[in-house]
Write a protein that holds these residues in place. Structure first.
Motif, PDB file in Angstrom:
ATOM      1  N   ALA A 439       0.822  -1.212   0.000  1.00 48.72           N
ATOM      2  CA  ALA A 439       0.000   0.000   0.000  1.00 48.72           C
ATOM      3  C   ALA A 439       0.854   1.259   0.000  1.00 48.72           C
ATOM      4  CB  ALA A 439      -0.942  -0.020   1.203  1.00 48.72           C
ATOM      5  N   VAL A 440       1.902   1.271   0.812  1.00 45.42           N
ATOM      6  CA  VAL A 440       2.765   2.456   0.867  1.00 45.42           C
ATOM      7  C   VAL A 440       3.508   2.640  -0.453  1.00 45.42           C
ATOM      8  CG1 VAL A 440       4.688   3.551   2.076  1.00 45.42           C
ATOM      9  CG2 VAL A 440       3.005   2.221   3.366  1.00 45.42           C
ATOM     10  N   TRP A 441       4.073   1.569  -0.972  1.00 45.83           N
ATOM     11  CA  TRP A 441       4.790   1.650  -2.243  1.00 45.83           C
ATOM     12  C   TRP A 441       3.843   2.043  -3.381  1.00 45.83           C
ATOM     13  CZ3 TRP A 441       9.737   1.801  -3.717  1.00 45.83           C
ATOM     14  CH2 TRP A 441      10.728   1.374  -2.825  1.00 45.83           C
ATOM     15  N   ALA A 442       2.650   1.466  -3.418  1.00 49.30           N
ATOM     16  CA  ALA A 442       1.719   1.757  -4.502  1.00 49.30           C
ATOM     17  C   ALA A 442       1.308   3.224  -4.502  1.00 49.30           C
ATOM     18  CB  ALA A 442       0.495   0.858  -4.403  1.00 49.30           C
ATOM     19  N   ALA A 443       1.036   3.772  -3.335  1.00 48.86           N
ATOM     20  CA  ALA A 443       0.675   5.181  -3.259  1.00 48.86           C
ATOM     21  C   ALA A 443       1.816   6.064  -3.733  1.00 48.86           C
ATOM     22  CB  ALA A 443       0.274   5.538  -1.825  1.00 48.86           C
ATOM     23  N   PHE A 444       3.029   5.709  -3.340  1.00 45.04           N
ATOM     24  CA  PHE A 444       4.178   6.502  -3.796  1.00 45.04           C
ATOM     25  C   PHE A 444       4.363   6.385  -5.313  1.00 45.04           C
ATOM     26  CE2 PHE A 444       8.627   6.835  -5.021  1.00 45.04           C
ATOM     27  CZ  PHE A 444       8.873   8.143  -4.630  1.00 45.04           C
ATOM     28  N   LEU A 445       4.244   5.181  -5.839  1.00 47.07           N
ATOM     29  CA  LEU A 445       4.412   4.996  -7.285  1.00 47.07           C
ATOM     30  C   LEU A 445       3.354   5.766  -8.073  1.00 47.07           C
ATOM     31  CD1 LEU A 445       5.296   1.195  -7.466  1.00 47.07           C
ATOM     32  CD2 LEU A 445       6.845   3.135  -7.778  1.00 47.07           C
ATOM     33  N   TYR A 446       2.162   5.843  -7.525  1.00 47.75           N
ATOM     34  CA  TYR A 446       1.123   6.615  -8.208  1.00 47.75           C
ATOM     35  C   TYR A 446       1.526   8.086  -8.289  1.00 47.75           C
ATOM     36  CZ  TYR A 446      -3.552   7.795  -9.803  1.00 47.75           C
ATOM     37  OH  TYR A 446      -4.617   8.224 -10.564  1.00 47.75           O
ATOM     38  N   VAL A 447       2.123   8.598  -7.225  1.00 51.85           N
ATOM     39  CA  VAL A 447       2.623   9.976  -7.226  1.00 51.85           C
ATOM     40  C   VAL A 447       3.774  10.142  -8.210  1.00 51.85           C
ATOM     41  CG1 VAL A 447       3.883  11.674  -5.842  1.00 51.85           C
ATOM     42  CG2 VAL A 447       1.881  10.522  -4.890  1.00 51.85           C
ATOM     43  N   ALA A 448       4.752   9.227  -8.119  1.00 51.97           N
ATOM     44  CA  ALA A 448       5.962   9.372  -8.931  1.00 51.97           C
ATOM     45  C   ALA A 448       5.707   9.169 -10.407  1.00 51.97           C
ATOM     46  CB  ALA A 448       7.025   8.378  -8.445  1.00 51.97           C
ATOM     47  N   ALA A 449       4.858   8.206 -10.756  1.00 54.22           N
ATOM     48  CA  ALA A 449       4.615   7.884 -12.161  1.00 54.22           C
ATOM     49  C   ALA A 449       3.426   8.635 -12.742  1.00 54.22           C
ATOM     50  CB  ALA A 449       4.410   6.381 -12.338  1.00 54.22           C
ATOM     51  N   GLY A 450       2.512   9.059 -11.893  1.00 51.73           N
ATOM     52  CA  GLY A 450       1.315   9.706 -12.392  1.00 51.73           C
ATOM     53  C   GLY A 450       1.457  11.185 -12.637  1.00 51.73           C
ATOM     54  N   GLY A 451       2.307  11.836 -11.883  1.00 48.20           N
ATOM     55  CA  GLY A 451       2.465  13.274 -12.008  1.00 48.20           C
ATOM     56  C   GLY A 451       3.747  13.657 -12.717  1.00 48.20           C
ATOM     57  N   ASP A 452       4.173  14.897 -12.474  1.00 51.96           N
ATOM     58  CA  ASP A 452       5.389  15.387 -13.119  1.00 51.96           C
ATOM     59  C   ASP A 452       6.395  15.907 -12.090  1.00 51.96           C
ATOM     60  OD1 ASP A 452       4.072  17.609 -12.272  1.00 51.96           O
ATOM     61  OD2 ASP A 452       3.803  18.511 -14.258  1.00 51.96           O
ATOM     62  N   ILE A 453       6.274  15.420 -10.862  1.00 52.45           N
ATOM     63  CA  ILE A 453       7.183  15.852  -9.812  1.00 52.45           C
ATOM     64  C   ILE A 453       8.626  15.510 -10.182  1.00 52.45           C
ATOM     65  CG2 ILE A 453       6.910  13.712  -8.505  1.00 52.45           C
ATOM     66  CD1 ILE A 453       7.071  15.374  -5.945  1.00 52.45           C
ATOM     67  N   VAL A 454       9.537  16.420  -9.896  1.00 52.03           N
ATOM     68  CA  VAL A 454      10.954  16.242 -10.196  1.00 52.03           C
ATOM     69  C   VAL A 454      11.690  15.977  -8.884  1.00 52.03           C
ATOM     70  CG1 VAL A 454      13.033  17.284 -11.173  1.00 52.03           C
ATOM     71  CG2 VAL A 454      10.797  17.746 -12.210  1.00 52.03           C
ATOM     72  N   PHE A 455      12.222  14.774  -8.746  1.00 54.58           N
ATOM     73  CA  PHE A 455      12.876  14.371  -7.500  1.00 54.58           C
ATOM     74  C   PHE A 455      14.339  14.761  -7.481  1.00 54.58           C
ATOM     75  CE2 PHE A 455       9.169  11.674  -7.759  1.00 54.58           C
ATOM     76  CZ  PHE A 455       8.734  11.581  -6.454  1.00 54.58           C
ATOM     77  N   LYS A 456      14.630  15.999  -7.749  1.00 54.95           N
ATOM     78  CA  LYS A 456      16.021  16.434  -7.741  1.00 54.95           C
ATOM     79  C   LYS A 456      16.481  16.686  -6.321  1.00 54.95           C
ATOM     80  CE  LYS A 456      16.905  16.340 -12.123  1.00 54.95           C
ATOM     81  NZ  LYS A 456      17.872  15.360 -12.657  1.00 54.95           N
ATOM     82  N   SER A 457      17.710  16.303  -6.039  1.00 56.79           N
ATOM     83  CA  SER A 457      18.243  16.472  -4.694  1.00 56.79           C
ATOM     84  C   SER A 457      19.747  16.363  -4.721  1.00 56.79           C
ATOM     85  CB  SER A 457      17.674  15.398  -3.755  1.00 56.79           C
ATOM     86  OG  SER A 457      18.293  15.455  -2.496  1.00 56.79           O
TER      87      SER A 457
END
Length: 466
Positions: A439-457
């Protein structure tokens, strides 16, 4: 007339926008709650972990079982609907266990329960008998002068504390990985170490060690304490070891992957997974069939909630325990890692419930991450303000190439009761805890793959190992 054409154009653009709504607009706490709930009732993860442990079992690199695991992975990903299922071959060095026996021959003869450490050398054909020197701490061994252990078997008996975050293992890892080398430097002819474990059984726990040119093995915790008690009586204690093993180079290994292609930005990739290989004891359920199952199921659940912009790739790495698979994958995907990998992560801490998530610091306040935090809060998961420290052994080479990463912390209070031992079996995996991970991984994957957020760090991992 011009105004009429403008009205027609505006209407057409509106129709297009309604036909293809922005995926980012659908990423909110309510939608992610639906993803979470779908994952909690999904049975894919249990089916995967049960299948791998039952149909293949333990999967040491270089064994026929690992070849079966490769074929199992291809068939499973294909059956689950993953696309571009790929087997990437690499060569690696492989240590294989042979016969192992240990006993105290004086002053009080008794058998000892051991497991040879990966890369240990064999004893002479007729075995090795020598007096032991007990060190209650690894630092005590390091403090011993060079040459002071000539002809002796060094024994380190430092206990590993039980911790939720696994920090006890990290603190003592060197006494297994570096211990044989340091003992050999001081003249020892053999090395025994209390297992890096938190259990109270008479089961030793194996693991990799740096080559020390001497036979090296892990003791069951009870037997480490037995040697301590005997040595405390002040009489010389002599142990006999008989260990055989083989060490081969250029053995083929395999990373197996499958994609759920994105719709809109398919060349942008989220890479997740677990390691397919295991040690030769138990059936590798906790380490790491569970991680393979969690990430495979999470990808399927996330995609089932609607088409996603980016590609999710699940990788089943083929040689984490003895090393080589992460580096091989990074070498083959270096260009992609530098420019196309949106974020990477690995599940390799068992099947305990996730309690903390760390994401790159620069995205902590993004609305999608806040929505994710709200969605997983009912699962007793917090999104930490501190940056991620360790994404996983197999993704670390990708991180070093510049790929952003996440770190999902699982409850490891019981993990080291089981890790690398005969007790790592399917019955230790709790289906409810497994589903919480999905459940935790799936929710995160929906955010990461569904949107356009840039995980720069600019965050970089702290090197550790499991």
């Amino acid at each position: 007339m011009a105004s009429l054409w403008l009205k027609i154009l505006a209407a057409a653009l509106l129709a297009v926008s309604m036909a293809a709504p922005s995926r980012a607009a659908e990423i909110n706490a309510a939608k992610l709650g639906a993803v979470r709930n779908a994952a909690l009732s999904d049975q894919t993860a249990w089916g995967v972990v049960e299948s791998l442990t039952t149909e293949v079992g333990a999967r040491p690199v270089g064994s026929p079982a690992m070849t079966r695991a490769r074929d199992w992975a291809v068939a499973k990903l294909t059956a689950l609907g993953f696309k571009n299922v790929t087997v990437e071959t690499f060569n690696t060095a492989v240590w294989t266990r042979g016969e192992e026996r240990a006993e105290i021959i004086g002053p009080f003869p008794q058998k000892l329960a051991i497991l040879g450490l990966g890369r240990s050398t064999s004893t002479p054909k007729d075995g090795l008998s020598a007096e032991i020197i007990v060190f209650p701490s690894y630092q005590g061994l390091l403090d011993a002068p060079l040459g002071s252990l000539k002809g002796k078997i060094a024994v380190v008996t430092q206990r590993m504390p039980r911790t939720q975050d696994g920090s006890g293992y990290g603190a003592l890892n060197a006494q297994r990985t570096r211990g044989p080398f340091e003992a050999a430097r001081r003249g020892a002819v053999g090395y025994l170490v209390r297992s890096l474990s938190t259990d109270d059984t008479r089961l030793p726990h194996t693991g990799a060690a740096s080559p020390g040119e001497i036979p090296a093995a892990a003791l069951a915790p009870a037997d480490a304490e037995l040697l301590e008690r005997m040595a405390a009586r002040g009489k010389p204690v002599t142990v006999r070891l008989r260990m055989t093993s083989t060490y081969r180079t250029d053995v083929p290994g395999w990373n197996v992957s499958g994609d759920i292609p994105g719709i809109g930005a398919p060349d942008e990739v989220i890479v997740i997974g677990g390691h397919l290989d295991s040690w030769d004891v138990g059936d590798g359920a906790v380490d790491d069939a569970a991680g393979v199952a969690i990430t495979t199921a999470a990808a399927k659940v996330a995609a089932s909630q609607g088409p996603l912009r980016r590609t999710i790739r699940v990788v089943m790495w083929g040689s984490e325990e003895q090393g080589g698979s992460g580096g091989a994958y990074a070498k083959q995907h270096a260009i992609e890692a530098r420019s196309k990998m949106i974020v990477v992560g690995e599940s390799d801490s068992g099947a305990g419930r996730i309690w903390r998530v760390a994401v790159p610091a620069l995205v902590l306040d993004h609305p999608h991450i806040r929505a994710f935090a709200a969605a997983v809060q009912p699962l007793r998961v917090m999104v930490d303000r501190a940056p991620p420290q360790f994404g996983g052994a197999d993704v670390q080479p990708l991180i070093e190439l510049g790929a952003p990463f996440v770190d999902f912390s699982q409850d490891m209070n019981r993990y080291f009761d089981l890790h690398h031992s005969d007790d790592d079996t399917l019955d230790k995996v709790d289906p409810g805890d497994l589903a919480q991970n999905v459940a935790v991984w799936a929710a995160f994957l929906y955010v990461a793959a569904g949107g356009d957020i840039v995980f720069k760090s600019n965050d970089r991992p702290v090197s550790t190992g499991q």
